[in-house]
Design an enzyme around this catalytic site. Structure first.
Site, PDB file in Angstrom:
ATOM      1  N   HIS A 189       0.824  -1.221   0.000  1.00 35.24           N
ATOM      2  CA  HIS A 189       0.000   0.000   0.000  1.00 35.24           C
ATOM      3  C   HIS A 189       0.853   1.264   0.000  1.00 35.24           C
ATOM      4  O   HIS A 189       0.345   2.350  -0.311  1.00 35.24           O
ATOM      5  CB  HIS A 189      -0.999  -0.016   1.161  1.00 35.24           C
ATOM      6  CG  HIS A 189      -0.443   0.261   2.512  1.00 35.24           C
ATOM      7  ND1 HIS A 189      -0.179  -0.724   3.436  1.00 35.24           N
ATOM      8  CD2 HIS A 189      -0.114   1.430   3.129  1.00 35.24           C
ATOM      9  CE1 HIS A 189       0.288  -0.190   4.552  1.00 35.24           C
ATOM     10  NE2 HIS A 189       0.338   1.124   4.390  1.00 35.24           N
ATOM     11  N   ASP A 237      -0.199  -7.588   1.355  1.00 35.51           N
ATOM     12  CA  ASP A 237       0.311  -6.219   1.445  1.00 35.51           C
ATOM     13  C   ASP A 237       1.832  -6.243   1.548  1.00 35.51           C
ATOM     14  O   ASP A 237       2.411  -6.023   2.614  1.00 35.51           O
ATOM     15  CB  ASP A 237      -0.320  -5.511   2.645  1.00 35.51           C
ATOM     16  CG  ASP A 237      -0.121  -4.011   2.607  1.00 35.51           C
ATOM     17  OD1 ASP A 237       0.518  -3.522   1.657  1.00 35.51           O
ATOM     18  OD2 ASP A 237      -0.604  -3.329   3.531  1.00 35.51           O
ATOM     19  N   SER A 263       3.979   2.339   8.404  1.00 36.54           N
ATOM     20  CA  SER A 263       3.620   1.347   7.391  1.00 36.54           C
ATOM     21  C   SER A 263       4.839   0.847   6.617  1.00 36.54           C
ATOM     22  O   SER A 263       5.693   1.635   6.208  1.00 36.54           O
ATOM     23  CB  SER A 263       2.629   1.948   6.402  1.00 36.54           C
ATOM     24  OG  SER A 263       1.375   2.133   6.993  1.00 36.54           O
ATOM     25  N   GLY A 264       4.887  -0.455   6.415  1.00 36.33           N
ATOM     26  CA  GLY A 264       5.958  -1.063   5.647  1.00 36.33           C
ATOM     27  C   GLY A 264       7.215  -1.346   6.430  1.00 36.33           C
ATOM     28  O   GLY A 264       8.125  -2.017   5.935  1.00 36.33           O
TER      29      GLY A 264
END
Length: 313
Positions: free
Chosen positions: A111, A159, A260-261
């Site tokens: 994402h 994801d 995120s990530g």
């Protein structure tokens, strides 16, 4: 476990309730996951009832968003595999984390890369996006992004993505790769073990904090939760055994917006392994005690190896 797996399989199609999506939209989601065909959707209500009864003992209210609060400030070179990403998805620039898994590849969340056209990669610093303290800065473009082929923007599944560096990173005390979790690091192996996540995301849910840009790297340690418990904090199908691993957010210690990530790691026999990537958490806030959800690395080892050529222990 067989009963739980069946419930998760049934609920996997229920990405959102009818309050969030029309029947047509839901059917399209189903086709995206499981292929074409005509389906009867009578089992949706049944799946919801089964899931709600199973989770009723936890007394949970639920809300969801893509989302380190209550953590500690990292020391220089403490997480030499941590990567900072600035990504352009016009008209906005987005902040994400990543993990250096080889001298040529960074692993991050899909994402973060989805529809991004270019960006910058920062290695070897606890300061976010600071070229003066980073060991290396790379300019990357869409051709350097590899998004997992079955990823869809909503639903929390698959994801995961890669960023190919234009030239190999030079390893040093500040820049190191981290090995991927070996296949034996399953849910049953990791459950209740203490794991670590790190990132430059928000450090508080307060309104004033949300207006500020966190420049320093923080980390937090937390135990891995049973998936059956974790799934009860979110809508049916969002947390899936094959795709996810969950870490407790008790005491307000959790990943948050901007993380995120980034990496979820497990220290085993004097070595840290990458076991997950920050995927999502609660829309209600990062300090409310909800678990954070991470993409499970062991489910994507074949895909990572095929695209990077790296070896797995």
């Amino acid at each position: 476990m067989a009963y739980y797996s069946l419930v998760l399989f049934i609920c996997a199609t229920t990405i959102f309730t009818t309050a969030y999506a029309t029947s047509a939209t839901v059917q399209e989601m189903h086709r995206n996951y499981f292929g074409g065909g005509i389906y009867d959707f009578w089992y949706w209500d049944l799946a919801w009832l089964v899931w709600d009864r199973q989770c009723s003992s936890y007394n949970i209210t639920r809300a969801v968003d893509t989302r380190i609060t209550g953590g500690d400030l990292a020391a220089p070179n403490m997480f030499p595999y941590q990567v900072g990403l600035l990504l352009l998805r016009a008209p906005k620039v987005y902040q994400c984390g990543g993990t250096l898994i080889s001298v040529s590849y960074v692993l991050t969340a899909a994402h973060c890369l989805y529809k991004s056209t270019r960006g910058k990669v920062f290695l070897g610093s606890i300061d976010f996006a600071n070229p003066l303290t980073s060991a290396a800065v790379y300019n990357v473009s869409e051709s350097d992004f590899i998004v997992y082929e079955r990823y869809v923007l909503h639903g929390g599944r698959d994801d995961i993505g890669l960023v190919h560096l234009p030239s190999p990173a030079t390893l040093s005390a500040a820049v190191q790769t981290i090995p991927l979790a070996p296949r034996f690091m399953t849910q049953s192996f990791l459950e209740r073990e203490i794991v670590t996540t790190s990132g430059w995301g928000l450090t508080s849910d307060s309104a004033s904090e949300r207006m500020m840009f966190n420049l320093l790297l923080y980390y937090v340690d937390a135990p891995v939760l049973p998936l059956r418990e974790c799934a009860c904090y979110y809508l049916p199908g969002l947390v899936r055994g094959p795709n996810h691993i969950c870490a407790s957010g008790a005491g307000g210690r959790s990943s948050c917006d901007g993380d995120s990530g980034g990496p979820l790691t497990y220290y085993y026999r004097n070595k840290s392994y990458l076991i997950g990537l920050t995927a999502f958490g609660s829309a209600g806030g990062c300090e409310i005690g909800y678990p954070a959800v991470y993409t499970r690395i062991t489910s994507y080892l074949d895909w990572i190896v095929a695209r990077t050529g790296i070896k797995v222990d």
